[in-house]
Scaffold this motif. Sequence first.
Motif, short mmCIF file in Angstrom:
data_model
loop_
_atom_site.label_atom_id
_atom_site.label_comp_id
_atom_site.label_asym_id
_atom_site.label_seq_id
_atom_site.Cartn_x
_atom_site.Cartn_y
_atom_site.Cartn_z
N MET A 125 -110.20 59.39 4.95
CA MET A 125 -108.78 59.24 5.28
C MET A 125 -108.29 57.86 4.84
SD MET A 125 -107.71 61.98 7.06
CE MET A 125 -106.56 61.64 8.38
N VAL A 126 -107.08 57.82 4.33
CA VAL A 126 -106.53 56.58 3.78
C VAL A 126 -105.15 56.31 4.36
CG1 VAL A 126 -105.88 55.37 1.65
CG2 VAL A 126 -107.68 57.11 1.58
N THR A 127 -104.93 55.08 4.80
CA THR A 127 -103.59 54.65 5.20
C THR A 127 -102.93 53.96 4.02
OG1 THR A 127 -104.22 54.32 7.53
CG2 THR A 127 -102.30 53.08 6.73
N GLY A 128 -101.70 54.33 3.73
CA GLY A 128 -100.92 53.64 2.69
C GLY A 128 -100.08 52.58 3.38
N ALA A 129 -100.35 51.31 3.06
CA ALA A 129 -99.67 50.21 3.77
C ALA A 129 -98.72 49.48 2.83
CB ALA A 129 -100.70 49.25 4.33
N ILE A 130 -97.47 49.42 3.22
CA ILE A 130 -96.47 48.72 2.41
C ILE A 130 -96.15 47.38 3.09
CG2 ILE A 130 -94.18 48.85 1.38
CD1 ILE A 130 -94.34 51.90 1.70
N ILE A 131 -96.36 46.31 2.35
CA ILE A 131 -96.19 44.96 2.89
C ILE A 131 -94.78 44.50 2.54
CG2 ILE A 131 -97.11 42.60 2.86
CD1 ILE A 131 -99.11 44.78 3.76
N ALA A 132 -94.00 44.16 3.56
CA ALA A 132 -92.58 43.88 3.30
C ALA A 132 -92.04 42.69 4.09
CB ALA A 132 -91.75 45.14 3.63
N GLY A 133 -92.91 41.81 4.56
CA GLY A 133 -92.44 40.74 5.45
C GLY A 133 -91.97 39.47 4.79
N GLY A 134 -91.77 39.51 3.46
CA GLY A 134 -91.33 38.30 2.75
C GLY A 134 -89.85 38.02 2.92
N ARG A 135 -89.42 36.85 2.50
CA ARG A 135 -88.02 36.41 2.67
C ARG A 135 -87.14 36.72 1.46
NH1 ARG A 135 -86.48 34.99 7.97
NH2 ARG A 135 -88.40 34.27 8.95
N SER A 136 -87.71 37.23 0.40
CA SER A 136 -86.93 37.59 -0.81
C SER A 136 -86.05 36.44 -1.28
CB SER A 136 -86.02 38.81 -0.54
OG SER A 136 -86.72 39.87 0.03
N THR A 137 -86.56 35.23 -1.27
CA THR A 137 -85.70 34.08 -1.60
C THR A 137 -85.19 34.13 -3.04
OG1 THR A 137 -87.72 32.81 -1.97
CG2 THR A 137 -86.59 32.45 0.11
N ARG A 138 -86.02 34.64 -3.96
CA ARG A 138 -85.56 34.70 -5.35
C ARG A 138 -84.52 35.80 -5.56
NH1 ARG A 138 -91.45 35.20 -7.76
NH2 ARG A 138 -91.81 35.76 -5.58
N PHE A 139 -84.39 36.67 -4.58
CA PHE A 139 -83.47 37.80 -4.68
C PHE A 139 -82.06 37.44 -4.22
CE2 PHE A 139 -82.07 42.17 -3.63
CZ PHE A 139 -82.38 42.77 -4.83
N GLY A 140 -81.93 36.35 -3.46
CA GLY A 140 -80.61 35.95 -2.95
C GLY A 140 -80.51 36.22 -1.47
N GLU A 141 -79.34 36.62 -1.03
CA GLU A 141 -79.08 36.79 0.40
C GLU A 141 -79.77 38.01 1.00
OE1 GLU A 141 -77.04 34.71 2.53
OE2 GLU A 141 -77.63 33.49 0.81
N ALA A 142 -79.85 39.07 0.21
CA ALA A 142 -80.30 40.35 0.77
C ALA A 142 -81.82 40.46 0.82
CB ALA A 142 -79.74 41.49 -0.07
#
Length: 223
Positions: free
Chosen positions: A1-18
């Motif tokens: 069995m495999v869990t698919g883990a999506i890591i999303a806790g970054g601040r996206s600073t290079r992306f701008g406000e969003a």
Amino acid sequence: MVTGAIIAGGRSTRFGEADKAVAPLAGTPMIRRVANRLAGTAASVDPGGDAASDGDPVVDNLLVNCRADQRAAIEAAMGRYPLEVRYVEDDEPDLGPMAGIRHACRGAPDDLVAVVACDMPFVDPSLLEYLCERAADAEAAVPQLNDEWFQTTQAVYRAEPMADACDRALARGDRRIIEPLFDLEYVVVDHDALESVTSERTFENVNTREELDRAARRYRDVA
Ligand SMILES: Nc1nc2c(ncn2[C@@H]2O[C@H](COP(=O)(O)OP(=O)(O)OP(=O)(O)O)[C@@H](O)[C@H]2O)c(=O)[nH]1
């Protein structure tokens, strides 16, 4: 069995406000694009279909790791899945991607964890399947793109040894994403092996608005 883990806790600073995790990529939030590929629902959910998915999930359940303040928006962006989706929040924000992988491995219900960053919307499910096979007798299977670069945010880990190794690194004050690997029995998936199962596109990530626009054009090409 495999869990698919999506890591999303970054601040996206290079992306701008969003927050790039929930930014629409050709009409679908980026994190959902990633989840669709893991869950095998890309073809039915993405407008126009997605050539990378044959409809079979490569994981048994999904896990999303993010900060508490991102959670509502990410849950809304993810929508509904035929697989169980669990959310694991960073207990302390801004410790970096390795801490995110640590939380994912600690929170995963399965022994194998296929980790993908939320900003890799072209992740190839067949590469993840291959990494799981390579991790059969190891504690991790990690792509090595060149002499210097291990792709630790698209890799497969054994949950407990990896979480323990991350804890040890963090306790030493070392946040480098590569650091826990040196504490594990890991398999390197080299360039030749990668070439036989996938293309470099699987590792393409989106950091800026320009990269999002470029990725959206690719998605439209697929459609
Ligand atoms: N849980 C968690 N994930 C993180 C953290 N920092 C980065 N990540 C994730 O790790 C992956 C790679 O990070 P980056 O590409 O640098 O993303 P980012 O930090 O949001 O972007 P920048 O601020 O522009 O560097 C992305 O999926 C991020 O969401 C963190 O402190 N905690």
